[in-house]
Design an enzyme around this catalytic site. Structure first.
Site, PDB file in Angstrom:
ATOM      1  N   ASP A 319      -3.936   2.767   6.826  1.00 13.39           N
ATOM      2  CA  ASP A 319      -2.516   1.593   6.990  1.00 13.39           C
ATOM      3  C   ASP A 319      -3.258   0.235   6.720  1.00 13.39           C
ATOM      4  OD1 ASP A 319      -0.081   0.467   7.735  1.00 13.39           O
ATOM      5  OD2 ASP A 319       0.092   1.752   9.451  1.00 13.39           O
TER       6      ASP A 319
HETATM    7  C1  BGC Z   1       2.956  -0.312   8.825  1.00 14.13           C
HETATM    8  C2  BGC Z   1       3.144   0.875   7.742  1.00 14.13           C
HETATM    9  C3  BGC Z   1       3.337   0.306   6.118  1.00 14.13           C
HETATM   10  C4  BGC Z   1       2.552  -0.622   5.932  1.00 14.13           C
HETATM   11  C5  BGC Z   1       2.970  -1.460   4.534  1.00 14.13           C
HETATM   12  C6  BGC Z   1       1.933  -1.392   8.050  1.00 14.13           C
HETATM   13  O1  BGC Z   1       1.996  -2.520   8.963  1.00 14.13           O
HETATM   14  O2  BGC Z   1       2.361   0.105   9.681  1.00 14.13           O
HETATM   15  O3  BGC Z   1       4.003   1.771   8.208  1.00 14.13           O
HETATM   16  O4  BGC Z   1       3.749   1.446   5.356  1.00 14.13           O
HETATM   17  O5  BGC Z   1       2.419  -1.564   6.807  1.00 14.13           O
HETATM   18  O6  BGC Z   1       3.614  -2.150   4.509  1.00 14.13           O
END
Ligand code: BGC
Length: 770
Positions: A319
């Protein structure tokens, strides 16, 4: 020039995919198209495109891909390999940043986040394809959560349809729009089970139940990826966030989760496993610390379960900045440690921290990470790029993008699908549907004309300006009625200054529609709330309108279950509409006026108040079950039961279940049991009922939930029509993890319930024999 050349390949691949591989076409027509494609057009294009047809790319065998991947790996330096594992962010509005151009030129950029739109993606891709040594296409990633430009209902709303077909269609359209804009990797579906309405990200998933969640996860993967991800219009899906992110303590986003292996396997894993079985191409590790090991460094999750047990062969991405956050978690002393932990745990791609690129070479030189680990991760990325057909068709096309985004067909689908996600929570004296002869309607509330909230908290490239508000939808639906609009109050804040106008509008109208709930930014990432009450002065506004003694209905818009005890008791009608997307206003108007039947059911329990959280229907009985006297597992100040149970939802029609029959009174452990029931529409309107099947294993070596959903079917019925619905239960449905964590079916008695929600239905029982 390159653009026209690739457009030809793109168009051919799209056409060839639709005739040869994608379902839904008449067989004979597709056979003729297939013959034409393979015998006439294909050789033509093979010649045009220097010996490599797009159709071939779309069907390249695993073996061919493997040999191409290995050839490419053999030509790459370690730094270039680490470049493939690096994902760097573009600007928030989708533009390329100079850093990315530089990295692409040097073959150091595997994938990019946020850069979207045909023009932007072509700009960067052109550098990778023409100015770099290796000419490996960049994979463009973006969070296409519930639509790219045409926005569909938020995932929690989609799940309320209890119809995997709704999810599949919405995500398939989202994929076609995204890929037209150059995006070939979405970070969706989010398949986290969520049982705590305080957690803002409950809006992004399919609710509280593993069985429903698993069905929706598979549908989303089918929608995004189709049967052949090499077909234009298809994109790589990503099951996230692995795992138990939704179990954040206190409902506080990013917080630790303490979950036993049993609960992981029985509650949190099933939607992920279902995504793997449906062929999902990637996984995202979760942010949180799971029982002391952050998911980004958790080899039990990423290796033992995902790779060894489930045989997942796709990409695992971290993530956002989660590799770096291993330092804050306190398991890594510095960036180098963090990169080593994540790589060794099985995280292939580093989203934005840049630590793999920074320290990867040192880690390999020191022997902390093996060259083979890097090669395997790189191979996964390259494999995905081949499967997507990116080497052959790296570019998006602005003309195709223009024709695809927000097309009339996509808008029409958004309207139709949104209406299938609404849940009628209350409808005293058939307050709804509204009479078309109404002469005057008041449309009141802070969300009545709020386009931004309708497209939800994570709306891809969706624009509020494209969205139809409830006010606009009502105006279009009732052109002859006099519409009086008054906001009344803001979603939050203390001011009641707008009440006067709102009361005046309601007083002089035949009917009032009150749109209340949360604004979109109150749901989603990092938006946990300690209270799930209607914020601000909204309840007071409702009470002021209620005091007029005139007919009205509440339209709820929100991304989480809300505690709405007062309106559930006092208001005549409540329609839950979530955040329903670009066509929300039209879809809600269709439903309020009876052109669509509200057929949704709650995918998540609605508690009486936040103090009941976490709350879910498939709880354990406890040693002192609720209702057994004073010393029972309940509360001393409120009932322990929910306000609205999981699976609940009314229709404008009525349905009757009857004739519940089991195929046998007893079955052996490895046997199957048939469960049949008749469902009849006994009301005066056409409608849909979701027939739900639950079981309870009465005595087992470990405690079992009082109810567990193990089947459902959505049935459309005309007035007076009835249908027989059959379910088959086997070891998969009847089994559980015993104390040794082995999946077993134990002999004993099972209760069965077939109903219209988790608390109401016809009951029977059967026995599993030794
Ligand atoms: C979120 C993810 C997301 C990623 C990219 C993160 O803060 O937890 O779900 O895909 O950002 O945008």
């Amino acid at each position: 020039m390159f653009n026209r050349f690739y457009r030809l390949k793109w168009m051919f691949a799209q056409w060839a995919c639709s005739c040869v591989w994608c379902p839904g076409f008449s067989r004979s027509w597709s056979r003729w198209k297939g013959i034409f494609a393979s015998w006439i057009l294909s050789p033509l294009l093979i010649a045009i495109t220097a010996g490599q047809s797009s159709a071939q790319t779309a069907t390249m065998s695993d073996q061919e891909i493997e040999s191409k991947v290995q050839q490419l790996l053999a030509r790459m330096t370690l730094a270039e390999k680490l470049g493939q594992l690096q994902q760097v962010e573009g600007t928030w509005i989708g533009n390329v940043r100079p850093e990315q151009i530089e990295l692409a030129r040097k073959d150091l950029l595997g994938s990019v986040l946020f850069v979207h739109g045909a023009a932007n993606t072509i700009e960067l891709q052109h550098v990778a394809m023409t100015e770099s040594k290796l000419k490996i296409p960049i994979l463009f990633a973006f969070d296409v959560i519930h639509g790219y430009r045409t926005i569909f209902p938020v995932p929690l709303g989609d799940a309320a349809s209890w119809d995997p077909g709704v999810v599949e269609r919405a995500d398939s359209i989202a994929a076609s729009e995204a890929s037209a804009a150059g995006v070939r990797w979405t970070f969706a579906p989010m398949v986290d089970i969520a049982r705590d309405p305080r957690w803002g990200r409950i809006v992004e998933g399919s609710g509280e139940d593993p069985f429903l969640g698993a069905a929706m996860a598979a549908a989303a993967v089918r929608g995004f990826q189709g049967t052949n991800i090499g077909c234009p219009g298809k994109i790589l899906a990503c099951a996230k966030h692995f795992a138990a992110y939704g179990a954040a303590e206190g409902g506080r986003d990013y917080n630790n989760s303490e979950v036993s292996e049993r609960t992981l396997r029985e509650v949190y894993f099933p939607p992920f496993k279902s995504a793997v079985d449906a062929g999902v191409g990637s996984f995202m590790s979760a942010f949180e610390d799971l029982d002391g090991v952050p998911c980004t460094a958790n080899s039990f999750l990423l290796k033992d379960v995902l790779r060894d047990e489930w045989h997942f062969r796709g990409i695992v991405v971290s993530d956002w900045n989660a590799v770096n956050e291993l330092i804050s978690h306190g398991v890594a002393a510095n960036g180098k440690d963090a990169a080593g932990l994540a790589l060794n745990a099985g995280v292939d791609v580093d989203m934005v921290s840049r630590l793999y690129s920074q320290y990867g070479e040192q880690l390999v030189a020191d022997g902390n990470v093996s060259a083979d680990t890097i090669d395997q991760s790189v191979a996964r990325v390259l494999r995905a790029k081949y499967k997507l057909g990116l080497f052959d068709r790296p570019y998006a096309d602005e003309a195709i993008e223009k024709a695809t985004l927000l097309s009339p067909e996509n808008r029409a689908a958004a309207r139709e699908l949104a209406a299938r996600t609404f849940v009628l929570l209350k409808n005293d004296h058939n307050t709804l549907p509204l009479n078309r002869t109404l002469k005057s309607i008041a449309v009141i509330g802070p969300l009545a004309d709020d386009a931004q909230s309708l497209i939800g908290p994570w709306s891809g490239d969706g624009r509020a300006a494209d969205a139809v508000t409830l006010l606009a939808g009502i105006r279009a639906k009732a052109p002859r009625a006099k519409i009086a609009y008054a906001k009344g109050c803001d979603v939050s804040g203390d001011s009641r200054a707008g009440f006067k106008l709102a009361i005046k509008a309601a007083r002089k109208s035949d009917f009032t529609i009150l749109a209340v709930g949360e604004s979109a930014e109150m749901s989603g990432e990092a938006t946990s709330r300690s209270s799930i009450d209607l914020p601000g002065q909204q309840l007071a506004l409702i009470q002021a309108i209620h005091a007029l003694g005139k007919p009205y209905a509440i339209v709820l818009m929100n991304g989480r279950p809300l505690s709405i005890d007062w309106i559930a008791t006092s208001s005549p009608a409540i329609l839950e509409t979530w955040f329903a997307g670009t066509e929300a206003g039209n879809a809600i108007a269709d439903t309020l006026f009876g052109d669509a039947d509200p057929c949704g059911k709650l995918p998540v329990t609605f508690p009486r108040c936040a103090g009941q959280a976490p709350i879910y229907y498939d709880h354990k009985n406890t040693g002192r079950p609720p209702g057994s006297g004073k010393d029972f597992s309940g509360y001393s100040d409120i009932p322990w039961t929910p306000l609205y149970p999981f699976g609940y939802g009314l229709s404008y029609s009525q349905f009757k279940l009857s004739n519940l029959q089991l195929s046998a009174a007893r079955i052996p452990r490895d046997g199957t049991m048939g469960v049949g029931v008749d469902v009849e529409n006994v009301g005066a309107r056409a409608g849909d009922e979701v027939v739900q099947l639950y079981i309870h294993d009465l005595v087992a070596s470990v405690t079992r939930p009082v109810d567990a959903l193990i089947g459902f079917e959505c049935v459309s019925l005309q007035p007076g029509e009835s249908r027989h619905v059959d379910f088959v239960l086997g070891p998969q449905e009847l089994g559980f993890y015993n104390q040794a964590m082995r999946f077993v079916v134990e002999p004993g008695k099972f209760d069965v319930m077939v109903g219209d929600n988790s608390q109401n239905g016809l009951k029977s029982s059967f026995e599993v024999t030794p």
